[in-house]
Design an enzyme around this catalytic site. Structure first.
Site, PDB file in Angstrom:
ATOM      1  NE  ARG A 120     105.089  80.525 101.715  1.00 53.63           N
ATOM      2  CZ  ARG A 120     106.213  81.229 101.624  1.00 53.63           C
ATOM      3  NH1 ARG A 120     106.791  81.406 100.445  1.00 53.63           N
ATOM      4  NH2 ARG A 120     106.740  81.782 102.682  1.00 53.63           N
ATOM      5  CE  LYS A 180     108.764  77.122 112.063  1.00 51.47           C
ATOM      6  NZ  LYS A 180     109.311  78.180 111.212  1.00 51.47           N
ATOM      7  CG  ASP A 184     109.493  76.205 108.446  1.00 51.83           C
ATOM      8  OD1 ASP A 184     108.347  76.112 108.949  1.00 51.83           O
ATOM      9  OD2 ASP A 184     110.435  76.814 108.977  1.00 51.83           O
ATOM     10  CD  GLU A 207     103.788  76.059 107.941  1.00 52.11           C
ATOM     11  OE1 GLU A 207     104.968  76.181 107.561  1.00 52.11           O
ATOM     12  OE2 GLU A 207     103.264  76.826 108.772  1.00 52.11           O
ATOM     13  CG  ASP A 217     105.482  75.818 111.118  1.00 57.39           C
ATOM     14  OD1 ASP A 217     105.894  74.752 110.607  1.00 57.39           O
ATOM     15  OD2 ASP A 217     105.739  76.949 110.659  1.00 57.39           O
ATOM     16  CE  LYS A 230     101.001  79.257 109.074  1.00 61.53           C
ATOM     17  NZ  LYS A 230     102.370  79.765 108.863  1.00 61.53           N
ATOM     18  CG  ASP A 247     102.429  78.894 112.271  1.00 64.55           C
ATOM     19  OD1 ASP A 247     102.365  80.099 112.003  1.00 64.55           O
ATOM     20  OD2 ASP A 247     102.923  78.049 111.502  1.00 64.55           O
TER      21      ASP A 247
END
Ligand code: BES
Ligand code: MN
Ligand code: ZN
Length: 497
Positions: free
Chosen positions: A354, A280, A350, A352, A273, A268, A291
């Site tokens: 996956r 967030k 959020d 994201e 993020d 990933k 991230d």
């Protein structure tokens, strides 16, 4: 730092520093007794003065001991030998190394024979020692206007080995950990870079640099236009709110001419993020620059195996994008079609990770993989479950999971299994699409429901998922990337040879 393995007589060896263990209540190891005898009782006399008990992590540096050839003798406090845990061993090495790293000694010889944390062997002890020492040496100061460029005096660490067999073991361990720490350095540097520098485009350029350095690596970068043609609707929905274009970075490592099905590592690579429209909270949001820790781990692991020239076929795939709110960002309720054809309702922008991973996983089909392992800072929930000590491992192949857990134990880069039973999918139902990317309102088993989502895209593979949200980063005073789980993955690959 240069690492060597040799056989020495501690009292006769002319060197700048020898490092020997002393246990709790000033109890001497066999080496300590030998030094005491040669020095005609000097060591015990010093201990009687009461400055050093041998407690865990304590150190005492002695100079010019009578009849001892080494200029310095460094006592490392090791506590109760029967209670010695693996983490204690690391702590001992850390404080010992910190004591001498900025001193005048150029060379230090470590006597580790009498330390047996939890029955660990010599190979493990050397691997851990080098990882700890290199972690002490690591600095990330490229954005500091005043750099600490004081030249280091200490430049050679020697591990005493009792015999030829031990020397061989030590040499192998040194070779492995030098390669692993190179990988860890790369992973840490990428994780520590701010998101205004480390964008998906930057990561793509880093991949190209890596392939220039190692001839065994080949790079292929997919741009958004190509991803669109491949119908990667989920991946592209993440980058659409950002000015930074997504990149799907593929690096192929071929360490043997044999035609082997590849092991594919999918990382990933969210370079920042923010959460997107499901923004967030602002506290600690800076940390979301890491991230991309999964992608950085893939890059670091490829570095390590390229250094080691492992005879394997490995492909690294990094799904890189920035997750931002904006006029074009995806909104809760939006429905996207993934490359697999399955549709997803984005209930939370959020979730994201996956979304980028699922299309990357589908893309991997073209490699006809032997095994796929994805690595991702995927959920806060894995931190709730396991804290920062262990990665969460999930997957669809018990044997693969056991191999990963074994590698985690060998490398002390710990991991723990969580189940991915079909029932967990009940949380991810959607009234409008095939399933949702998250469940608003039910946060139970969040690490597992994330894995369940990924499992919709990996049915045809031998697949495992490693959630590294807890292990890849230190918060607080020691804020920064850890380089985990490069050690685990490199060990896994070493075991595949
Ligand atoms: N990158 C985060 C996960 C994360 C959280 C990593 C904390 C490191 C530290 C991920 O994209 C995320 O936001 N996950 C959500 C999922 C939820 C919306 C279903 C989470 O964990 O809250
Ligand atoms: Mn997120
Ligand atoms: Zn994320």
């Amino acid at each position: 730092m240069d690492y060597q393995a040799k056989t020495h007589h501690p009292e006769k060896q002319k060197t700048d520093c020898i490092v020997i263990p002393v246990f709790a209540k000033q109890s001497l190891s066999p080496i300590g007794e030998q030094i005491d005898k040669t020095s005609q009782g000097h060591l015990k006399k010093v201990l009687r003065q009461g400055d050093f008990d041998g407690d865990l992590g304590q150190t005492l540096l002695l100079y010019n001991m009578p009849h001892i050839a080494s200029e310095r003798v460094l006592l490392m406090g090791c506590g109760d030998p029967k209670e010695l845990k693996e983490s204690d061993y690391r702590k001992i090495l850390q404080s010992t190394f910190s004591t001498i790293k900025n001193g005048g000694a150029k060379q230090a010889i470590f006597y580790l024979q009498d330390l047996t944390p939890n029955q660990r062997n010599f190979h493990w002890k050397i691997r851990q020692a080098i990882e700890v020492i290199e972690a002490c040496l690591y600095q990330f100061d490229q954005f500091k206007s005043k750099k600490n460029n004081k030249a280091k005096t200490l430049n050679e660490i020697v591990f005493h080995a009792d015999n030829a067999a031990e020397i061989n073991t030590a040499k192998k361990a040194i070779e492995e950990s030098v390669a692993i720490t190179k990988g860890i350095y790369r992973t840490k540097n990428l994780g520590n870079l701010p998101s205004n520098v480390c964008t998906p485009t930057y990561l793509a350029n880093q991949a190209k640099e890596l392939a220039k350095k190692y001839k065994t690596l080949k790079v292929n970068i997919l741009e958004e236009a190509e991803m669109k043609k491949l119908n990667m609707g989920a991946l592209l929905s993440v980058s659409q709110g950002s000015r930074e274009p997504a990149k799907l970075i593929c690096i192929e490592y071929k360490g043997s001419s044999k035609n082997q099905k590849p092991i594919v590592l999918v990382g990933k690579g969210i370079t920042f993020d923010s959460g997107g429209i499901s923004l967030k909270p602002s506290g600690g949001m800076d940390e979301m620059k890491y991230d991309m820790g999964g992608a950085a781990t893939v890059m670091g692991t490829l570095t390590a195996i390229a250094e080691l020239k492992l005879p394997l076929h490995v492909i690294g795939v990094m799904a890189c994008a920035e997750n931002m709110p904006g006029g074009n960002a995806s909104k809760p309720g939006d429905i996207v079609t993934t490359m697999s054809g399955q549709t997803v309702e984005i209930l939370n922008t959020d979730a994201e990770g996956r979304l980028v991973l699922c299309d990357a996983l589908t893309y991997c089909k073209k490699f006809k993989p032997h095994t796929i392992i994805d690595i991702a800072t995927l959920t806060g929930a894995v931190i709730v479950a396991l804290g920062t000590h262990a990665s969460g491992i999930m997957g669809n192949d018990p044997e693969l999971i056991q191999e990963l857990l074994k590698a985690a134990d060998k490398s002390s880069d710990r991991a723990w299994q969580l189940p991915v039973w079909e029932e967990y999918g009940a949380n991810m139902q959607s009234n409008f699409a095939d399933f949702a990317n998250a469940n608003v309102g039910d946060r139970n088993a969040g690490a597992i429901t994330a894995a369940w989502f990924l499992s919709r895209f990996t049915k045809e593979y031998r697949w495992a998922h490693i959630d590294i949200a807890g292990v890849a980063w230190n918060s607080g005073k020691e804020k920064g990337a850890t380089g985990r789980p490069v050690s685990l993955l490199t060990q896994f690959l070493l075991d595949q040879v």
